[in-house]
Design a protein around this motif. Structure first.
Motif, PDB file in Angstrom:
ATOM      1  N   VAL A  70      29.175  81.267 -44.453  1.00 21.38           N
ATOM      2  CA  VAL A  70      27.500  80.667 -43.424  1.00 21.38           C
ATOM      3  C   VAL A  70      26.580  81.881 -42.324  1.00 21.38           C
ATOM      4  CG1 VAL A  70      26.691  78.921 -42.200  1.00 21.38           C
ATOM      5  CG2 VAL A  70      28.970  78.521 -43.766  1.00 21.38           C
ATOM      6  N   ASN A  71      25.609  82.082 -42.536  1.00 23.42           N
ATOM      7  CA  ASN A  71      24.160  82.081 -41.048  1.00 23.42           C
ATOM      8  C   ASN A  71      23.796  81.628 -40.603  1.00 23.42           C
ATOM      9  OD1 ASN A  71      25.848  85.082 -41.926  1.00 23.42           O
ATOM     10  ND2 ASN A  71      25.043  85.125 -43.462  1.00 23.42           N
ATOM     11  N   GLY A  72      23.419  81.596 -39.342  1.00 20.33           N
ATOM     12  CA  GLY A  72      22.982  80.208 -38.834  1.00 20.33           C
ATOM     13  C   GLY A  72      22.287  80.915 -37.565  1.00 20.33           C
ATOM     14  N   ARG A  73      22.008  80.331 -36.758  1.00 16.83           N
ATOM     15  CA  ARG A  73      20.637  80.706 -35.263  1.00 16.83           C
ATOM     16  C   ARG A  73      20.688  78.974 -34.612  1.00 16.83           C
ATOM     17  NH1 ARG A  73      18.238  83.542 -39.005  1.00 16.83           N
ATOM     18  NH2 ARG A  73      16.936  81.716 -39.748  1.00 16.83           N
ATOM     19  N   TYR A  74      20.788  79.282 -33.897  1.00 17.17           N
ATOM     20  CA  TYR A  74      20.596  77.732 -32.289  1.00 17.17           C
ATOM     21  C   TYR A  74      19.899  78.861 -32.021  1.00 17.17           C
ATOM     22  CZ  TYR A  74      24.396  79.253 -29.775  1.00 17.17           C
ATOM     23  OH  TYR A  74      25.073  80.085 -29.110  1.00 17.17           O
ATOM     24  N   TYR A  75      19.072  77.220 -31.023  1.00 17.76           N
ATOM     25  CA  TYR A  75      17.887  77.611 -30.369  1.00 17.76           C
ATOM     26  C   TYR A  75      18.113  76.673 -29.135  1.00 17.76           C
ATOM     27  CZ  TYR A  75      15.909  79.479 -34.321  1.00 17.76           C
ATOM     28  OH  TYR A  75      15.612  80.535 -35.833  1.00 17.76           O
ATOM     29  N   THR A  76      17.997  77.467 -27.841  1.00 15.94           N
ATOM     30  CA  THR A  76      18.414  77.156 -26.766  1.00 15.94           C
ATOM     31  C   THR A  76      17.636  78.020 -25.827  1.00 15.94           C
ATOM     32  OG1 THR A  76      19.167  76.168 -25.044  1.00 15.94           O
ATOM     33  CG2 THR A  76      20.529  77.609 -26.668  1.00 15.94           C
ATOM     34  N   GLY A  77      17.838  77.277 -24.447  1.00 16.97           N
ATOM     35  CA  GLY A  77      16.413  77.636 -23.363  1.00 16.97           C
ATOM     36  C   GLY A  77      16.216  79.041 -23.533  1.00 16.97           C
ATOM     37  N   GLY A  78      14.841  78.901 -24.443  1.00 14.95           N
ATOM     38  CA  GLY A  78      14.010  79.903 -24.903  1.00 14.95           C
ATOM     39  C   GLY A  78      14.364  80.849 -25.680  1.00 14.95           C
ATOM     40  N   ARG A  79      15.717  80.934 -26.197  1.00  8.40           N
ATOM     41  CA  ARG A  79      16.413  81.885 -26.635  1.00  8.40           C
ATOM     42  C   ARG A  79      17.021  82.066 -27.865  1.00  8.40           C
ATOM     43  NH1 ARG A  79      20.434  85.591 -22.694  1.00  8.40           N
ATOM     44  NH2 ARG A  79      19.934  86.958 -24.037  1.00  8.40           N
ATOM     45  N   THR A  80      17.917  82.620 -28.849  1.00  9.71           N
ATOM     46  CA  THR A  80      18.015  82.239 -30.366  1.00  9.71           C
ATOM     47  C   THR A  80      19.592  83.239 -30.560  1.00  9.71           C
ATOM     48  OG1 THR A  80      16.280  82.697 -31.173  1.00  9.71           O
ATOM     49  CG2 THR A  80      17.578  82.951 -32.688  1.00  9.71           C
ATOM     50  N   TYR A  81      20.590  82.232 -30.832  1.00  8.32           N
ATOM     51  CA  TYR A  81      22.026  82.380 -30.581  1.00  8.32           C
ATOM     52  C   TYR A  81      22.320  82.812 -32.840  1.00  8.32           C
ATOM     53  CZ  TYR A  81      21.426  81.969 -26.368  1.00  8.32           C
ATOM     54  OH  TYR A  81      21.278  82.322 -24.121  1.00  8.32           O
ATOM     55  N   ILE A  82      22.989  84.259 -33.171  1.00 11.97           N
ATOM     56  CA  ILE A  82      23.616  84.079 -33.823  1.00 11.97           C
ATOM     57  C   ILE A  82      24.962  83.547 -34.430  1.00 11.97           C
ATOM     58  CG2 ILE A  82      24.079  85.964 -35.659  1.00 11.97           C
ATOM     59  CD1 ILE A  82      20.553  85.593 -34.949  1.00 11.97           C
ATOM     60  N   ILE A  83      25.327  82.730 -35.508  1.00 16.76           N
ATOM     61  CA  ILE A  83      26.620  82.139 -35.783  1.00 16.76           C
ATOM     62  C   ILE A  83      26.642  82.164 -36.952  1.00 16.76           C
ATOM     63  CG2 ILE A  83      26.381  80.526 -34.062  1.00 16.76           C
ATOM     64  CD1 ILE A  83      25.505  78.652 -35.664  1.00 16.76           C
ATOM     65  N   SER A  84      28.122  83.202 -37.262  1.00 20.48           N
ATOM     66  CA  SER A  84      28.253  83.622 -39.100  1.00 20.48           C
ATOM     67  C   SER A  84      30.354  82.366 -38.896  1.00 20.48           C
ATOM     68  CB  SER A  84      28.090  84.792 -39.203  1.00 20.48           C
ATOM     69  OG  SER A  84      29.054  84.859 -38.934  1.00 20.48           O
ATOM     70  N   ASP A  85      30.131  82.564 -40.350  1.00 21.78           N
ATOM     71  CA  ASP A  85      31.723  82.468 -40.574  1.00 21.78           C
ATOM     72  C   ASP A  85      31.879  82.934 -41.868  1.00 21.78           C
ATOM     73  OD1 ASP A  85      34.306  81.771 -39.814  1.00 21.78           O
ATOM     74  OD2 ASP A  85      33.812  79.715 -41.129  1.00 21.78           O
ATOM     75  N   VAL A  86      33.002  82.885 -42.667  1.00 21.70           N
ATOM     76  CA  VAL A  86      33.226  83.280 -44.111  1.00 21.70           C
ATOM     77  C   VAL A  86      34.697  82.892 -44.737  1.00 21.70           C
ATOM     78  CG1 VAL A  86      33.393  85.410 -45.680  1.00 21.70           C
ATOM     79  CG2 VAL A  86      32.024  85.482 -43.829  1.00 21.70           C
TER      80      VAL A  86
END
Length: 132
Positions: A109-125
């Motif tokens: 799983v690769n993803g992104r979330y958006y908050t406060g005008g910024r982008t953050y990366i998340i991932s897991d295997v």
């Protein structure tokens, strides 16, 4: 269920007074931080197919998107994307045709979330255990 690094980073930021990567703070110090993490479920078999499900969990809600990829012995077998969804939880499932012999199937799983005008990366295997 496993919580990912972002939750631990939030605690570290509170102790050190510094902003941790992957954790976004709302406008005031009393506001709750937005955190998200990815969770990859171990692939499973059904009716000649292999299913790989991935999730993103956010607190509170966030604009989040994920791509779920299924691999066999490290080789790409398929993927699926959610697009951006405002929610506390999203999930998606990639599917591949099973074949003869033993393969080591994995969910990424690769993803992104958006908050406060910024982008953050998340991932897991998650991969099935050897010998399956």
């Amino acid at each position: 269920m496993r919580k990912k690094v972002a939750a631990g980073l939030l605690c570290a930021a509170a102790v050190t007074g510094s902003l941790a990567p992957g954790v976004a703070y709302a406008g005031t110090s009393s506001a709750a931080a937005t955190t998200c993490y990815a969770y990859a479920a171990t692939p499973f078999y059904s009716n000649g197919k292999v299913y790989a499900t991935g999730h993103a969990y956010c607190e509170p809600w966030a604009d989040v998107e994920i791509t779920v990829t299924i691999t066999a012995d490290g080789a790409f077998e398929g993927d699926t994307e959610t697009g951006v969804i405002a929610a506390p939880h999203i999930s998606d499932t990639a599917v591949a045709t099973n074949r003869a012999g033993d393969q080591r199937w994995c969910t990424r799983v690769n993803g992104r979330y958006y908050t406060g005008g910024r982008t953050y990366i998340i991932s897991d295997v998650a991969c099935e255990d050897a010998g399956f």
